[in-house]
Design a protein around this motif. Sequence first.
Motif, PDB file in Angstrom:
ATOM      1  N   GLU A   1       1.456   6.692  -6.911  1.00 57.94           N
ATOM      2  CA  GLU A   1       0.452   7.687  -7.302  1.00 57.94           C
ATOM      3  C   GLU A   1       0.984   9.102  -7.189  1.00 57.94           C
ATOM      4  O   GLU A   1       0.513  10.004  -7.886  1.00 57.94           O
ATOM      5  CB  GLU A   1      -0.790   7.516  -6.419  1.00 57.94           C
ATOM      6  CG  GLU A   1      -1.526   6.196  -6.679  1.00 57.94           C
ATOM      7  CD  GLU A   1      -2.652   5.960  -5.694  1.00 57.94           C
ATOM      8  OE1 GLU A   1      -2.734   6.725  -4.701  1.00 57.94           O
ATOM      9  OE2 GLU A   1      -3.444   5.014  -5.894  1.00 57.94           O
TER      10      GLU A   1
ATOM     11  N   LYS B   1      -6.226  -3.869  -6.206  1.00 53.96           N
ATOM     12  CA  LYS B   1      -6.816  -2.541  -6.357  1.00 53.96           C
ATOM     13  C   LYS B   1      -6.037  -1.721  -7.374  1.00 53.96           C
ATOM     14  O   LYS B   1      -6.627  -1.014  -8.203  1.00 53.96           O
ATOM     15  CB  LYS B   1      -6.836  -1.824  -5.007  1.00 53.96           C
ATOM     16  CG  LYS B   1      -7.821  -2.410  -4.003  1.00 53.96           C
ATOM     17  CD  LYS B   1      -7.787  -1.634  -2.690  1.00 53.96           C
ATOM     18  CE  LYS B   1      -8.752  -2.228  -1.668  1.00 53.96           C
ATOM     19  NZ  LYS B   1      -8.699  -1.499  -0.374  1.00 53.96           N
ATOM     20  N   LEU B   2      -4.700  -1.824  -7.315  1.00 51.85           N
ATOM     21  CA  LEU B   2      -3.893  -1.108  -8.294  1.00 51.85           C
ATOM     22  C   LEU B   2      -4.135  -1.654  -9.695  1.00 51.85           C
ATOM     23  O   LEU B   2      -4.178  -0.889 -10.676  1.00 51.85           O
ATOM     24  CB  LEU B   2      -2.415  -1.223  -7.925  1.00 51.85           C
ATOM     25  CG  LEU B   2      -1.431  -0.543  -8.884  1.00 51.85           C
ATOM     26  CD1 LEU B   2      -1.676   0.961  -8.930  1.00 51.85           C
ATOM     27  CD2 LEU B   2       0.018  -0.831  -8.472  1.00 51.85           C
ATOM     28  N   GLN B   3      -4.336  -2.960  -9.796  1.00 53.13           N
ATOM     29  CA  GLN B   3      -4.598  -3.560 -11.101  1.00 53.13           C
ATOM     30  C   GLN B   3      -5.911  -3.050 -11.687  1.00 53.13           C
ATOM     31  O   GLN B   3      -6.020  -2.836 -12.908  1.00 53.13           O
ATOM     32  CB  GLN B   3      -4.628  -5.082 -10.974  1.00 53.13           C
ATOM     33  CG  GLN B   3      -4.692  -5.817 -12.311  1.00 53.13           C
ATOM     34  CD  GLN B   3      -4.763  -7.310 -12.129  1.00 53.13           C
ATOM     35  OE1 GLN B   3      -5.430  -7.801 -11.207  1.00 53.13           O
ATOM     36  NE2 GLN B   3      -4.076  -8.061 -12.998  1.00 53.13           N
ATOM     37  N   GLU B   4      -6.899  -2.837 -10.828  1.00 50.35           N
ATOM     38  CA  GLU B   4      -8.171  -2.286 -11.311  1.00 50.35           C
ATOM     39  C   GLU B   4      -7.999  -0.864 -11.832  1.00 50.35           C
ATOM     40  O   GLU B   4      -8.603  -0.471 -12.837  1.00 50.35           O
ATOM     41  CB  GLU B   4      -9.202  -2.311 -10.188  1.00 50.35           C
ATOM     42  CG  GLU B   4      -9.629  -3.715  -9.773  1.00 50.35           C
ATOM     43  CD  GLU B   4     -10.617  -3.686  -8.615  1.00 50.35           C
ATOM     44  OE1 GLU B   4     -10.952  -2.559  -8.164  1.00 50.35           O
ATOM     45  OE2 GLU B   4     -11.043  -4.758  -8.168  1.00 50.35           O
ATOM     46  N   LYS B   5      -7.152  -0.082 -11.137  1.00 51.13           N
ATOM     47  CA  LYS B   5      -6.957   1.306 -11.552  1.00 51.13           C
ATOM     48  C   LYS B   5      -6.023   1.406 -12.763  1.00 51.13           C
ATOM     49  O   LYS B   5      -6.182   2.278 -13.607  1.00 51.13           O
ATOM     50  CB  LYS B   5      -6.369   2.124 -10.394  1.00 51.13           C
ATOM     51  CG  LYS B   5      -7.289   2.252  -9.199  1.00 51.13           C
ATOM     52  CD  LYS B   5      -6.610   3.073  -8.088  1.00 51.13           C
ATOM     53  CE  LYS B   5      -7.483   3.197  -6.858  1.00 51.13           C
ATOM     54  NZ  LYS B   5      -6.816   3.960  -5.773  1.00 51.13           N
ATOM     55  N   GLN B   6      -5.011   0.506 -12.800  1.00 50.09           N
ATOM     56  CA  GLN B   6      -4.008   0.572 -13.860  1.00 50.09           C
ATOM     57  C   GLN B   6      -3.912  -0.781 -14.564  1.00 50.09           C
ATOM     58  O   GLN B   6      -2.920  -1.513 -14.411  1.00 50.09           O
ATOM     59  CB  GLN B   6      -2.642   0.956 -13.268  1.00 50.09           C
ATOM     60  CG  GLN B   6      -2.615   2.259 -12.504  1.00 50.09           C
ATOM     61  CD  GLN B   6      -2.710   3.456 -13.439  1.00 50.09           C
ATOM     62  OE1 GLN B   6      -2.453   3.346 -14.640  1.00 50.09           O
ATOM     63  NE2 GLN B   6      -3.063   4.607 -12.884  1.00 50.09           N
ATOM     64  N   PRO B   7      -4.902  -1.171 -15.356  1.00 46.88           N
ATOM     65  CA  PRO B   7      -4.872  -2.488 -16.003  1.00 46.88           C
ATOM     66  C   PRO B   7      -3.833  -2.599 -17.105  1.00 46.88           C
ATOM     67  O   PRO B   7      -3.537  -3.713 -17.570  1.00 46.88           O
ATOM     68  CB  PRO B   7      -6.289  -2.626 -16.574  1.00 46.88           C
ATOM     69  CG  PRO B   7      -6.749  -1.217 -16.773  1.00 46.88           C
ATOM     70  CD  PRO B   7      -6.124  -0.411 -15.675  1.00 46.88           C
TER      71      PRO B   7
ATOM     72  N   ILE C   1       2.365   1.725  -3.439  1.00 44.88           N
ATOM     73  CA  ILE C   1       1.335   2.163  -4.387  1.00 44.88           C
ATOM     74  C   ILE C   1       1.021   3.639  -4.184  1.00 44.88           C
ATOM     75  O   ILE C   1       0.851   4.401  -5.155  1.00 44.88           O
ATOM     76  CB  ILE C   1       0.074   1.289  -4.232  1.00 44.88           C
ATOM     77  CG1 ILE C   1       0.376  -0.129  -4.742  1.00 44.88           C
ATOM     78  CG2 ILE C   1      -1.106   1.891  -4.980  1.00 44.88           C
ATOM     79  CD1 ILE C   1      -0.728  -1.118  -4.446  1.00 44.88           C
TER      80      ILE C   1
ATOM     81  N   SER D   1       0.833  -1.215   0.000  1.00 45.02           N
ATOM     82  CA  SER D   1       0.000   0.000   0.000  1.00 45.02           C
ATOM     83  C   SER D   1       0.864   1.260   0.000  1.00 45.02           C
ATOM     84  O   SER D   1       0.543   2.240  -0.691  1.00 45.02           O
ATOM     85  CB  SER D   1      -0.929  -0.005   1.211  1.00 45.02           C
ATOM     86  OG  SER D   1      -0.193  -0.066   2.417  1.00 45.02           O
TER      87      SER D   1
END
Length: 493
Positions: A431, A454-460, A427, A424
């Motif tokens: 950001e 969560k990072l994968q969802e934001k930055q696929p 990450i 976290s």
Amino acid sequence: MWILALALGIVSQYLFVGNAAGISVVIFILGFYGLFFYAANGRMGGFDKWQGQSRSGWLLMVPIGLLVMTYAIFANRFFHLLNGVAIMILVAAQTILLTRSGSQPWHKAGFFPDLVHRCIVKPFTYVSVPFGIVSNLVLPSEGIRTARGTLRKVSLGLLLAAPILIVVIALLASADRIFQSWLTEIPGWFQGLSVGEGVVRVMTAGGIALYTFCYIWGLLVHKPADSTIGSSAAVNSSNSAEGNEAQQKAQMALDPISAGTLLISVNLVYILFAVIQFSYLFGAANGLLPEGAAYAEYARRGFTELVLVALINLVLLLCGLHFVRREGVWMERVRKVSLSMLVICTVIMLVSAYSRLSLYEDAYGYTQTRLLAHGFMLFLGVLLVTAFIRIWQERLSLSKAYICCAVIAYVVMNYVNLDARIASNNIARYERTGIIDIAYLGTLSADAAPALLKLQEKQPDIESLNQVVDQLKERSRSRDQWPSWNLSEQRLR
């Protein structure tokens, strides 16, 4: 013997520090043998009465002399290195044979282990002897309350403080460029000599002197080290076991004047350093930096050295609590105030080290080692606060408190979920800066998976992140047997 050993150490640091081996080896060996023959002649009555193995020892003079002369005649560095080891072995064998200190003849297999024991183990059993000689010179007789006696106690405190200050000042100078620049501007003492080089020279001289004295002492004294050196009276054989223990504890305890001198000397350096740290913590150090030094780089370095100094201070604090005699109201107040100041300065150092490490993480990322260092500094802070309470509340059992703190701290570190925090925090740094070490995150456990998902969802579009998440999932599926059940692995599956 001790004075000559110190002289040999002082000459040796001049010969060897910063210089390649040459005729300096010849001079050093001559100095060593001068000290050895002087000590042996005074202790054992000369060499003419010796028999047996001593004859073989005299013959070793030939190869030792020839090997020593190679440093002055030839320049082959490879043989210089080998000859250094060979000379040490031969000199040790010769001194053992000449003093008949070995338990085995030189041609038996048991001679070499005995040689190793005499060179490596036994000298350290006599380390207290030279310090006992010094304390016997500077400590006053029991009951004397004169200015001369007080001066001797202060001198002992300064003598004890000197090696501590050398190490501490070197660490603080390495940790803080402002402190280092202030030191190097002191005229006279450091002119033409860096602080680091001075520390190396002092440590080299002291180490050679101490080891040489203890080694020769171990050859000439065939019994355990005298523990009574520096003490004023022997223990009466009719005393009870409790009385003996109390007397030994009293003898080990340091005089309050000497202890106060030591603590005040150390605290003066720490107060100067604390002033710099306050300017750093409130952002005013930028104007104090030496030319060419960047504030960001200055702020990020030095946390390791500061933690080492904090550990040294914790040892000093414990010694001040348990190994200082209690004499008089005013001396007791000086002891408590000095220890309290030591705690306050150490806490300031820990706060500075914690801030520096935070800045370092902000620049280079978060790892398990760095977060553990944060936890260790917090743990040290708790220990120091507990010791501060113990200074003024003597009924508090420090051992019980420290054991409880250690157990609680260890359990807490297990439940803070380090891998999740590492993920976290990295990450959040990504950001802010757009920089992230995906490869390192791939080495974390399944505890880091929620933050990575969560990072994968934001930055696929981060391909390396997708690979890391897939690796974590694959690793989790390979551990689906019920004996390996784990909540983090189950959530990831």
